[in-house]
Design an enzyme around this catalytic site. Structure first.
Site, mmCIF file in Angstrom:
data_model
loop_
_atom_site.group_PDB
_atom_site.id
_atom_site.type_symbol
_atom_site.label_atom_id
_atom_site.label_comp_id
_atom_site.label_asym_id
_atom_site.label_seq_id
_atom_site.Cartn_x
_atom_site.Cartn_y
_atom_site.Cartn_z
ATOM 1 C CG ASP A 67 2.863 -42.610 -31.336
ATOM 2 O OD1 ASP A 67 1.685 -43.023 -31.306
ATOM 3 O OD2 ASP A 67 3.151 -41.406 -31.222
ATOM 4 C CG ASN A 136 7.512 -31.235 -26.781
ATOM 5 O OD1 ASN A 136 6.724 -31.586 -27.651
ATOM 6 N ND2 ASN A 136 8.248 -32.101 -26.098
ATOM 7 C CG HIS A 138 5.723 -34.414 -29.291
ATOM 8 N ND1 HIS A 138 5.853 -34.971 -28.036
ATOM 9 C CD2 HIS A 138 4.396 -34.464 -29.574
ATOM 10 C CE1 HIS A 138 4.659 -35.337 -27.615
ATOM 11 N NE2 HIS A 138 3.763 -35.034 -28.513
ATOM 12 C CD GLU A 143 9.141 -35.933 -26.830
ATOM 13 O OE1 GLU A 143 8.724 -34.820 -27.209
ATOM 14 O OE2 GLU A 143 8.557 -36.592 -25.957
HETATM 15 P P1 PGA Z 1 -2.870 -34.686 -27.275
HETATM 16 O O1 PGA Z 1 -1.373 -34.991 -27.737
HETATM 17 O O2 PGA Z 1 -3.694 -34.975 -28.488
HETATM 18 O O3 PGA Z 1 -3.146 -35.647 -26.175
HETATM 19 O O4 PGA Z 1 -2.904 -33.253 -26.890
HETATM 20 C C1 PGA Z 1 -0.976 -34.561 -28.993
HETATM 21 C C2 PGA Z 1 0.429 -35.032 -29.245
HETATM 22 O O5 PGA Z 1 1.176 -35.177 -28.263
HETATM 23 O O6 PGA Z 1 0.777 -35.245 -30.415
#
Ligand code: PGA
EC number: 3.5.99.6
Length: 246
Positions: A67, A136, A138, A143
């Site tokens: 992304d 959450n 994702h 999302e």
């Molecule tokens: P983080 O994010 O590695 O910064 O905890 C993980 C994600 O959102 O996939």
């Protein structure tokens, strides 16, 4: 699903780097799907350390990132382009022309999504996709509520994701509210998937992934539909899973 429980973030990072290095060293050409954020940072540091000590070559490695933020150009310090160059591509001498990241500053975003998806389609999916997991549930920036059939698309980031990622922006008002992300269908095309999780904040997401139903309200639960998934998670992230019985 193959679950590897480790003690902490450092162990997770070493195990994940070893996993990736086996792929890199085991084939003449390898395509890696890569992730950003806090979770894979330690993995990249381990890969850089290995490169320095063992001169592991990345000449045959081609990368496809999950992304990128909408509105950030590749040279923007807070873009995922800049993150990847700083933490992995430059330090391991990965030829930049072999790296691919969605262009969040493309004038036609829909066209950019289509281009990126076709690129991944043309290689038949990446050999190994590295994933983190959001609090959450994702994966990438897919999302909760994202259809499992989605290909690469533009998303509006949820308040919970914006809050979790605000720490990566010096000036919070510059934090983009949209991103281009590989879709769930794009991720599921990967030949193999490695998901990393560390820390208590991830325990509910991991619980839903491992013990809950397969539902679009938990994007990571789609991984249950893939037959080659390894999860490397530390005890904190697996706390809820373990406390409610394996
Ligand atoms: P983080 O994010 O590695 O910064 O905890 C993980 C994600 O959102 O996939």
């Amino acid at each position: 699903m193959n679950i590897i429980e480790v003690a902490n973030y450092e162990e997770m990072s070493r195990a994940s780097a070893d996993f990736i290095l086996k792929k890199i060293k085991g084939s003449e050409k390898v395509t890696l799907g890569l992730a950003t954020g806090g979770t894979p940072l330690g993995t990249y540091q381990e890969l850089v350390k290995d490169h320095k000590e063992n001169e592991t070559s990345y000449d045959h490695v081609h990368t496809y990132n999950l992304d990128e933020y909408v509105g950030l150009t590749p040279d923007d310090q807070e873009s995922y382009h800049a993150y990847m160059c700083e933490h992995l591509f430059h330090p391991v001498n990965l030829p930049l022309e072999q790296t691919n990241i969605p262009n969040g500053a493309a004038p036609e975003l829909l066209q950019e999504c289509l281009r990126y998806d076709m690129l991944i389609e043309s290689i038949g999916g990446v050999d190994l996709q590295l994933l983190g997991i959001g609090e959450n549930g994702h994966i990438g920036f897919n999302e909760p509520g994202t259809l499992f059939s989605t290909s690469t698309h533009v998303v509006d980031l949820t308040p919970s994701t914006l809050e979790a990622n605000a720490k990566y922006f010096k000036d919070p008002s510059k934090q983009p509210t949209q991103a281009i992300t590989m879709g769930i269908a794009t991720i599921l095309k990967s030949k193999e998937i490695l998901l990393l999780a560390s820390g208590e904040r991830k325990q509910e997401a991991l619980f839903h992934l491992l013990r809950g139903e397969v539902t679009e309200s938990v994007p990571a639960s789609a991984l249950n539909m893939h037959d080659r998934v390894t999860i490397i998670a530390d005890s904190q992230a697996l706390k809820l899973v373990n406390s409610l019985g394996k």
